[in-house]
Design a protein around this motif. Structure first.
Motif, PDB file in Angstrom:
ATOM      1  N   CYS A 145      55.314  63.033  52.132  1.00  0.00           N
ATOM      2  CA  CYS A 145      56.591  62.881  52.844  1.00  0.00           C
ATOM      3  C   CYS A 145      56.416  63.214  54.320  1.00  0.00           C
ATOM      4  N   VAL A 160      63.977  61.836  54.533  1.00  0.00           N
ATOM      5  CA  VAL A 160      63.649  61.568  53.131  1.00  0.00           C
ATOM      6  C   VAL A 160      64.824  61.979  52.247  1.00  0.00           C
ATOM      7  N   VAL A 178      56.685  58.385  52.260  1.00  0.00           N
ATOM      8  CA  VAL A 178      57.791  58.346  51.291  1.00  0.00           C
ATOM      9  C   VAL A 178      59.118  58.428  52.037  1.00  0.00           C
ATOM     10  N   ASN A 179      60.087  57.546  51.670  1.00  0.00           N
ATOM     11  CA  ASN A 179      61.441  57.587  52.236  1.00  0.00           C
ATOM     12  C   ASN A 179      62.455  58.162  51.255  1.00  0.00           C
ATOM     13  N   ILE A 239      62.905  60.063  47.121  1.00  0.00           N
ATOM     14  CA  ILE A 239      62.322  60.664  45.917  1.00  0.00           C
ATOM     15  C   ILE A 239      63.348  60.601  44.799  1.00  0.00           C
ATOM     16  N   LEU A 266      63.025  67.900  54.097  1.00  0.00           N
ATOM     17  CA  LEU A 266      62.911  66.468  53.819  1.00  0.00           C
ATOM     18  C   LEU A 266      64.028  65.674  54.492  1.00  0.00           C
TER      19      LEU A 266
END
Length: 436
Positions: free
Chosen positions: A82, A117, A87-88, A90, A112
């Motif tokens: 992240c 994220v 990663v955008n 989860i 995040l």
């Protein structure tokens, strides 16, 4: 006056696919739980790959004891990806699967969010990027933490009631015995080694000498490992070899850290006799305890060594053990703990003079002189890939390698070493003169 002003048309922004990952965790290593983990991985893989506009990154998973610890490898890899922009979003089953510690959960969610994220908790139907997300998370995570506390207290109650009833709980292995469900038997292949260790200690042999001899003879230790001083000490001080057991010698501090502490009176202990077959009779055990007490008395007045900022940071390339600080003949240096306890036969790691180590540390950090606080704050570990080479691994992930040269014998002598050598020479001359 400016000339003609024209509004420039905006370039159309290409819609970027959302990079989506999932996180799954089970609480135990039981087959049913591992099957559950496999099902979660399969479910998330198909779901994310079947969603239009989503780019499948992967499913990060852990087989962990609980959600309260930060050391989960899969979870840490997910956070690292992240931070790296991989990663955008989860997806995870629930808050309790993600973390049961409210503080850890909220710190992670806020970090995040600052990285852009989003986390989606399916069971609670919450997106952390939404306006009400953090408020709901705070409330729900508090419930999850209380649930964890309740489960922990119930488990403690069960274990302590078992101790009060004299039950041997969670006893999985003890050198010299074969242990299976409901059965504890003497292992006649390893029990003679236990008896030999007790007899040697009573006869006056040191723990180091015993461990070196066992390793030299190729006698396998606990679970096939090597023998060390602490393992010899643990065997000789363990009352279970007499067929009796002192219960609740250790306890866990709380349901979040789960740190194992020595029970020094915080909780009651229970001594239960004749719980299993004995290997050592009580007279032999008591004789060994007299020797241990004598050792404790001999070291009682010694000051405890101060922990160095380098303790636990230097790894031996040959046996994997950590280096220890050692003083020999006035020379201070760092060497592999296996070498110090077992000798060259077990590990041939080379000693690093402390002055050399400090000089190289200051050099790689770009500081004028050695600074313990800077070392502790910036260096994660120091690897020794080969003799005279050091690999510094920093906490930000960067790596720097350096070589170091051996000092000449004259340079390596300290004033204390020179004084001791002079005194030995003087005594030798006086002895020769007296003989003449």
């Amino acid at each position: 006056m400016p000339g003609t002003i024209r509004k420039m048309p905006q370039k159309p922004r290409l819609e970027q696919p959302k990079k989506v990952a999932a996180y799954a965790r089970v609480s135990t290593g039981k087959d049913a739980m591992l099957h559950s983990l496999s099902s979660q991985v399969s479910y998330y893989s198909k779901f994310i790959q079947g969603h239009e506009g989503w780019l499948y990154v992967g499913v990060y998973s852990d087989e962990a004891v609980s959600g309260t610890k930060d050391g989960r490898d899969g979870f840490q890899r997910l956070l690292a990806d992240c931070r790296a922009g991989k990663v955008n979003m989860i997806m995870t089953k629930s808050i309790s699967r993600f973390a049961r510690n409210t503080v850890t959960l909220l710190e992670t969610v806020r970090e995040l969010k600052s990285l852009g994220v989003d986390i989606f908790f399916e069971e609670q139907n919450i997106h952390t990027m939404s306006a009400e997300g953090e408020l709901m998370l705070t409330i729900l995570a508090s419930y999850a933490q209380e649930e964890s506390l309740s489960a922990s207290e119930n488990q403690k109650w069960r274990v302590r009631k078992g101790f009060e009833n004299g039950e041997l709980l969670n006893w999985r292995f003890l050198f010299g015995y074969r242990i299976s469900k409901g059965s504890i038997e003497v292992d006649e292949n390893t029990a003679p080694i236990v008896r030999e260790i007790f007899n040697l200690v009573i006869a006056g042999d040191t723990f180091g000498a015993i461990s070196r001899d066992l390793n030299r003879r190729g006698v396998p230790g606990a679970l096939g490992g090597k023998w060390y001083v602490q393992r010899i000490r643990n065997i000789v001080s363990n009352e279970k070899y007499t067929g009796s057991a002192l219960l609740q010698k250790h306890y866990r501090n709380n349901h979040l850290e789960k740190k194992i502490c020595v029970n020094t009176g915080e909780l009651p202990m229970f001594y239960v006799e004749d719980t299993h077959p004995c290997i050592i009779d009580k007279e032999t055990f008591e004789a060994a305890q007299v020797v241990l007490q004598r050792m404790r008395e001999a070291t009682k007045g010694r000051p405890h060594p101060q922990k160095s900022e380098l303790t636990g940071k230097i790894n031996c390339p040959f046996c994997g053990k950590n280096y220890k600080r050692n003083t020999s003949n006035g020379s201070v240096g760092w060497n592999c703990s296996t070498y110090l306890e077992q000798g060259k036969a077990c590990c041939h790691g080379k000693k690093i003079p402390e002055t050399t180590l400090r000089t190289v540390c200051a050099e790689v950090l770009g500081i004028g002189e050695y600074d313990a606080a800077v070392i502790d704050a910036q260096i994660d570990r120091i690897e020794v890939p080969e003799d005279n080479r050091l690999r510094f691994v920093f906490k930000d992930g960067s790596v720097i390698e350096r070589t170091w040269a051996d000092r000449s014998r004259r340079e390596s002598w300290t004033p204390e070493m020179r004084q001791a050598a002079a005194e030995r020479t003087w005594r030798h001359r006086r002895k020769n003169q007296c003989q003449e």
